[in-house]
Motif scaffolding. Structure first.
Motif, PDB file in Angstrom:
ATOM      1  N   ASN A 165      52.933  35.537  -1.524  1.00  0.00           N
ATOM      2  CA  ASN A 165      53.463  34.317  -0.887  1.00  0.00           C
ATOM      3  C   ASN A 165      54.934  34.083  -1.228  1.00  0.00           C
ATOM      4  OD1 ASN A 165      53.135  33.722  -3.554  1.00  0.00           O
ATOM      5  ND2 ASN A 165      52.513  31.603  -3.224  1.00  0.00           N
ATOM      6  N   ALA A 166      55.677  35.177  -1.446  1.00  0.00           N
ATOM      7  CA  ALA A 166      57.095  35.036  -1.798  1.00  0.00           C
ATOM      8  C   ALA A 166      57.855  34.321  -0.674  1.00  0.00           C
ATOM      9  CB  ALA A 166      57.699  36.414  -2.044  1.00  0.00           C
ATOM     10  N   PRO A 167      58.872  33.539  -1.027  1.00  0.00           N
ATOM     11  CA  PRO A 167      59.648  32.818  -0.001  1.00  0.00           C
ATOM     12  C   PRO A 167      60.324  33.766   0.995  1.00  0.00           C
ATOM     13  CG  PRO A 167      60.077  31.906  -2.177  1.00  0.00           C
ATOM     14  CD  PRO A 167      59.268  33.139  -2.395  1.00  0.00           C
ATOM     15  N   ASP A 168      60.475  35.032   0.619  1.00  0.00           N
ATOM     16  CA  ASP A 168      61.072  36.027   1.532  1.00  0.00           C
ATOM     17  C   ASP A 168      60.401  36.018   2.911  1.00  0.00           C
ATOM     18  OD1 ASP A 168      60.998  36.947  -1.301  1.00  0.00           O
ATOM     19  OD2 ASP A 168      62.201  38.632  -0.587  1.00  0.00           O
ATOM     20  N   TRP A 169      59.105  35.724   2.927  1.00  0.00           N
ATOM     21  CA  TRP A 169      58.363  35.904   4.185  1.00  0.00           C
ATOM     22  C   TRP A 169      58.313  34.629   5.022  1.00  0.00           C
ATOM     23  CZ3 TRP A 169      58.973  40.255   2.195  1.00  0.00           C
ATOM     24  CH2 TRP A 169      58.397  40.679   1.006  1.00  0.00           C
ATOM     25  N   ASP A 170      58.810  33.520   4.476  1.00  0.00           N
ATOM     26  CA  ASP A 170      58.577  32.210   5.121  1.00  0.00           C
ATOM     27  C   ASP A 170      59.004  32.149   6.593  1.00  0.00           C
ATOM     28  OD1 ASP A 170      57.581  31.407   2.716  1.00  0.00           O
ATOM     29  OD2 ASP A 170      59.090  29.862   2.319  1.00  0.00           O
ATOM     30  N   ALA A 171      60.213  32.635   6.880  1.00  0.00           N
ATOM     31  CA  ALA A 171      60.732  32.462   8.248  1.00  0.00           C
ATOM     32  C   ALA A 171      59.889  33.264   9.241  1.00  0.00           C
ATOM     33  CB  ALA A 171      62.188  32.898   8.320  1.00  0.00           C
ATOM     34  N   VAL A 172      59.519  34.477   8.873  1.00  0.00           N
ATOM     35  CA  VAL A 172      58.712  35.295   9.791  1.00  0.00           C
ATOM     36  C   VAL A 172      57.304  34.708   9.914  1.00  0.00           C
ATOM     37  CG1 VAL A 172      57.829  37.600  10.280  1.00  0.00           C
ATOM     38  CG2 VAL A 172      60.059  37.340   9.221  1.00  0.00           C
ATOM     39  N   MET A 173      56.765  34.261   8.801  1.00  0.00           N
ATOM     40  CA  MET A 173      55.420  33.656   8.846  1.00  0.00           C
ATOM     41  C   MET A 173      55.416  32.420   9.752  1.00  0.00           C
ATOM     42  SD  MET A 173      53.212  35.361   6.925  1.00  0.00           S
ATOM     43  CE  MET A 173      52.096  34.596   5.757  1.00  0.00           C
ATOM     44  N   ALA A 174      56.515  31.686   9.747  1.00  0.00           N
ATOM     45  CA  ALA A 174      56.587  30.471  10.569  1.00  0.00           C
ATOM     46  C   ALA A 174      56.580  30.812  12.063  1.00  0.00           C
ATOM     47  CB  ALA A 174      57.845  29.680  10.219  1.00  0.00           C
ATOM     48  N   ARG A 175      57.023  32.023  12.391  1.00  0.00           N
ATOM     49  CA  ARG A 175      57.031  32.414  13.806  1.00  0.00           C
ATOM     50  C   ARG A 175      55.672  32.909  14.286  1.00  0.00           C
ATOM     51  NH1 ARG A 175      62.234  34.649  12.803  1.00  0.00           N
ATOM     52  NH2 ARG A 175      61.449  36.768  12.816  1.00  0.00           N
ATOM     53  N   ILE A 176      54.741  33.117  13.346  1.00  0.00           N
ATOM     54  CA  ILE A 176      53.410  33.585  13.733  1.00  0.00           C
ATOM     55  C   ILE A 176      52.521  32.389  14.043  1.00  0.00           C
ATOM     56  CG2 ILE A 176      51.303  34.709  12.870  1.00  0.00           C
ATOM     57  CD1 ILE A 176      53.094  36.541  11.205  1.00  0.00           C
ATOM     58  N   ASP A 177      51.868  32.441  15.212  1.00  0.00           N
ATOM     59  CA  ASP A 177      50.883  31.408  15.533  1.00  0.00           C
ATOM     60  C   ASP A 177      49.511  32.056  15.340  1.00  0.00           C
ATOM     61  OD1 ASP A 177      49.301  29.481  16.514  1.00  0.00           O
ATOM     62  OD2 ASP A 177      50.055  29.567  18.583  1.00  0.00           O
ATOM     63  N   PRO A 178      48.799  31.674  14.299  1.00  0.00           N
ATOM     64  CA  PRO A 178      47.565  32.413  13.970  1.00  0.00           C
ATOM     65  C   PRO A 178      46.398  32.050  14.891  1.00  0.00           C
ATOM     66  CG  PRO A 178      47.872  30.653  12.399  1.00  0.00           C
ATOM     67  CD  PRO A 178      49.037  30.565  13.362  1.00  0.00           C
ATOM     68  N   VAL A 179      46.665  32.069  16.164  1.00  0.00           N
ATOM     69  CA  VAL A 179      45.668  31.665  17.149  1.00  0.00           C
ATOM     70  C   VAL A 179      44.498  32.651  17.131  1.00  0.00           C
ATOM     71  CG1 VAL A 179      46.855  32.899  19.038  1.00  0.00           C
ATOM     72  CG2 VAL A 179      45.421  30.927  19.557  1.00  0.00           C
ATOM     73  N   GLY A 180      43.289  32.100  17.206  1.00  0.00           N
ATOM     74  CA  GLY A 180      42.085  32.936  17.297  1.00  0.00           C
ATOM     75  C   GLY A 180      41.644  33.518  15.969  1.00  0.00           C
ATOM     76  N   VAL A 181      42.255  33.081  14.870  1.00  0.00           N
ATOM     77  CA  VAL A 181      41.888  33.691  13.585  1.00  0.00           C
ATOM     78  C   VAL A 181      40.450  33.350  13.184  1.00  0.00           C
ATOM     79  CG1 VAL A 181      42.734  31.915  11.985  1.00  0.00           C
ATOM     80  CG2 VAL A 181      42.908  34.303  11.357  1.00  0.00           C
ATOM     81  N   GLY A 182      39.950  32.244  13.686  1.00  0.00           N
ATOM     82  CA  GLY A 182      38.538  31.889  13.472  1.00  0.00           C
ATOM     83  C   GLY A 182      38.259  31.344  12.083  1.00  0.00           C
ATOM     84  N   GLU A 183      36.976  31.116  11.829  1.00  0.00           N
ATOM     85  CA  GLU A 183      36.548  30.578  10.533  1.00  0.00           C
ATOM     86  C   GLU A 183      36.392  31.713   9.535  1.00  0.00           C
ATOM     87  OE1 GLU A 183      35.807  27.329   9.567  1.00  0.00           O
ATOM     88  OE2 GLU A 183      36.840  26.882  11.449  1.00  0.00           O
ATOM     89  N   TYR A 184      36.782  31.460   8.313  1.00  0.00           N
ATOM     90  CA  TYR A 184      36.532  32.453   7.257  1.00  0.00           C
ATOM     91  C   TYR A 184      36.446  31.706   5.943  1.00  0.00           C
ATOM     92  CZ  TYR A 184      41.539  31.852   6.511  1.00  0.00           C
ATOM     93  OH  TYR A 184      42.777  31.305   6.279  1.00  0.00           O
ATOM     94  N   GLN A 185      35.846  32.356   4.984  1.00  0.00           N
ATOM     95  CA  GLN A 185      35.690  31.719   3.672  1.00  0.00           C
ATOM     96  C   GLN A 185      36.539  32.448   2.640  1.00  0.00           C
ATOM     97  OE1 GLN A 185      32.193  29.925   2.398  1.00  0.00           O
ATOM     98  NE2 GLN A 185      33.637  29.290   0.802  1.00  0.00           N
ATOM     99  N   ARG A 186      37.584  31.783   2.179  1.00  0.00           N
ATOM    100  CA  ARG A 186      38.404  32.356   1.101  1.00  0.00           C
ATOM    101  C   ARG A 186      37.584  32.437  -0.165  1.00  0.00           C
ATOM    102  NH1 ARG A 186      44.254  29.476   0.740  1.00  0.00           N
ATOM    103  NH2 ARG A 186      44.478  30.735  -1.137  1.00  0.00           N
ATOM    104  N   ARG A 187      37.844  33.458  -0.986  1.00  0.00           N
ATOM    105  CA  ARG A 187      37.119  33.565  -2.258  1.00  0.00           C
ATOM    106  C   ARG A 187      38.025  33.311  -3.449  1.00  0.00           C
ATOM    107  NH1 ARG A 187      31.561  34.696  -1.471  1.00  0.00           N
ATOM    108  NH2 ARG A 187      31.438  35.171   0.740  1.00  0.00           N
TER     109      ARG A 187
END
Ligand code: GLC
Length: 417
Positions: free
Chosen positions: A162-184
Motif C-alpha cells: 500500500n505504498a503511496p507510490d501507487w495512489d494516483a494509479v489506484m485512484a484511476r481504477i474503478d473496481p467495478v464488478g469485483v464482487g463480494e469477498y472475505q479478507r483474511r
C-alpha cells in the motif's frame, strides 16, 4: 528485556517453527504459504546455522517457476482455507498452485551471500540454480522494462503493498464488478495496520483482470492500467544480475549477454532519478508521470551500485526525524502514517538491504542503520514491521525474515562475517 543471546536463540526457533519442510512461511495464520522474497531473505538467515537448509529454501522456491521463467510471489504448497486470495482466485498456470505475479528478485543476491559462507558445499547447488535465476531475470528484461527500469503490474509485486507510490494509479481504477469477498488479513491483525478496503478492492480487481487475460504478459501490457517503473524491482534486479554475472564467471558458466543487460538496467536505474524531488522515485509507465515518492526503496540505490549524495541527505534527514529505523515513506510527506504497513513503518529486511549497500560504499550512515535495526529488534522482538517513531511492534509476530535479518546481519557488528 531479553539479551542479545536469547534473541538469537529465539530467532533460530522462529525459523525452525515456521519451517514447513523445505520452505518457511512468513508467519503462522497471516501468511501460511511460501513467499518469494521472504524465502530468499530467510535462506540468508538459515545459512548462519544450516547451510544445506539455506540452499533448500531457494531450491523449493524455484520448484514453482513457470515455463516462461517467472517465479511467483506465493507458492501454495498445501491448501489453507484461512487465506485470501487463494489459488482459485489467481488461476495460475505454473507447475504447482501459485499466485500469478512475481516479487522483487533478491534470490541471486542471497544465494551469493550463502555461497560465500561455504563455497565448496554450495558450488554445485549454485550451478544448478543459476540458469533458473537467469531465466527469471530474462523474464523481467523481456516483459517489464520501461526505459530500462523494471515495472510492477500489481502493488503486491513490489512487495510494498500500500505504498503511496501507487495512489494516483489506484485512484484511476474503478473496481467495478469485483464482487463480494472475505479478507483474511484483518482477522489476524488490527485493520488500522493494514491496507484499506479501498485498496483491497483494487488489488482484487487487478487479480481478476489478470486471470481473465490468462496472465498473458503481452495482453497485460495493453490492458493493465497499473504499470509502474519501480525502484524496488529496478535496483534489486540490477544488483541481482551483477551477482549472477560475477558468480557465473567464477563458476565458469556461460554469461554471454549479461554485461549488456546490466548496462541497460543501469540506464533504467538512472532514469528513476526525479530531478524535481531530488530523489529516486517511481514512474507511471503509462503516462510518464512521476509518483513523487521518497520511499525506503529509493534507498536501495547503493545496493545496486549507485552512490548519490542527495539521496544520502534524504536518508540522514529521515533518520533524524524518526529514531527506530528507515521509514518506508518520507516522515515529512503528507501521507506518512507511522503504523500503516508501507506508508511509514520501518521493515528490518529493508533496513538490511539498504544497510548492506551503504556498507559496501563505506558510507558513514551504514553503521547507524544497522544499529537502529538491532536496537528495535532487541527491544521489541521479531515483528513484521515497527512504528519508526517509537519502535512499537506492528503487524504479525514471530516473523521469519525479521528473525533471519537478526541472525545474518542486525545482531552482528559491521565487518563481522
Ligand atoms: C506483505 C508484504 C510483502 C511480503 C508479504 C509476506 O504482503 O508487503 O512484502 O512479502 O507480506 O511477508
Amino acid at each position: 528485556m531479553l539479551t542479545q543471546v536469547s534473541r538469537s536463540e529465539e530467532a533460530r526457533n522462529i525459523l525452525l517453527q515456521n519451517d514447513r519442510g523445505g520452505y518457511t512461511i512468513p508467519t503462522a495464520g497471516l501468511y501460511p504459504y511460501q513467499w518469494n522474497w521472504d524465502s530468499a531473505i530467510t535462506a540468508m538467515g538459515f545459512a548462519e546455522f544450516d547451510n544445506v537448509r539455506a540452499w533448500q529454501e531457494l531450491e523449493t522456491l524455484f520448484t514453482g517457476q513457470w515455463d516462461d521463467g517467472m517465479v511467483p510471489h506465493i507458492l501454495f504448497h498445501k491448501p489453507d482455507p484461512g487465506y485470501f486470495p487463494g489459488p482459485d482466485v489467481w488461476g495460475g498456470t505454473g507447475p504447482i498452485p501459485s499466485s500469478s505475479i512475481t516479487q522483487p528478485p533478491v534470490a541471486a543476491t542471497m544465494a551469493r551471500i550463502i555461497w560465500e559462507k561455504d563455497r565448496g558445499a554450495g558450488a554445485d547447488r549454485f550451478k544448478v540454480l543459476l540458469p533458473k535465476l537467469r531465466a527469471w531475470h530474462t523474464w523481467f528484461l523481456s516483459w517489464r522494462l520501461d526505459q530500462g527500469a523494471v515495472c510492477v503490474t500489481h502493488p503486491w509485486e513490489a512487495g510494498r503493498d500500500n505504498a503511496p507510490d501507487w495512489d494516483a494509479v489506484m485512484a484511476r481504477i474503478d473496481p467495478v464488478g469485483v464482487g463480494e469477498y472475505q479478507r483474511r488479513d484483518t482477522s489476524h491483525v488490527d485493520g488500522s495496520m493494514r491496507p484499506t478496503k479501498y485498496d483491497y478492492d483494487r488489488y482484487i480487481w487487478l487479480v481478476q483482470m489478470g486471470n481473465r487475460l490468462k496472465w498473458d504478459q503481452a495482453a497485460l501490457l495493453e490492458e493493465n492500467p497499473f504499470r509502474i517503473a519501480d525502484p524496488t524491482m529496478t535496483f534489486l534486479l540490477l544488483r541481482a544480475h551483477r551477482d549472477l554475472l560475477r558468480t557465473g564467471e567464477e563458476l565458469g558458466l556461460d554469461t554471454s549477454g549479461m554485461a549488456e543487460e546490466i548496462a541497460l538496467l543501469e540506464q533504467g536505474a538512472a532514469s528513476l532519478w526525479n530531478p524535481n524531488l531530488n530523489s529516486y522515485d517511481s514512474r507511471d509507465a503509462k503516462t510518464g508521470e512521476w509518483t513523487g515518492t521518497i520511499s525506503n526503496a529509493s534507498y536501495l540505490c547503493w545496493l545496486a551500485g549507485l552512490d548519490s549524495k542527495e539521496q544520502a541527505e534524504h536518508l540522514e534527514r529521515s533518520l533524524q526525524q524518526v529514531q527506530f529505523g528507515v521509514a518506508s515513506y518520507d516522515p515529512n510527506g503528507e501521507k506518512f502514517d507511522s503504523k500503516r504497513y508501507w506508508r511509514g513503518p520501518t521493515w528490518a529486511f529493508m533496513n538490511f538491504l539498504i544497510g548492506l549497500g551503504l556498507e559496501e560504499h563505506k558510507h558513514s550512515l551504514a553503521s547507524h542503520v544497522r544499529e537502529v535495526t538491532r536496537e528495535v529488534i532487541r527491544q521489541h522482538g521479531f515483528a513484521e514491521y515497527f512504528d519508526p517513531t517509537d519502535g512499537s511492534p506492528a503487524g504479525g509476530q514471530s516473523f521469519t525474515w525479521t528473525a533471519a535479518v537478526w541472525l545474518g546481519w542486525a545482531s552482528k557488528e559491521q565487518g563481522a562475517a
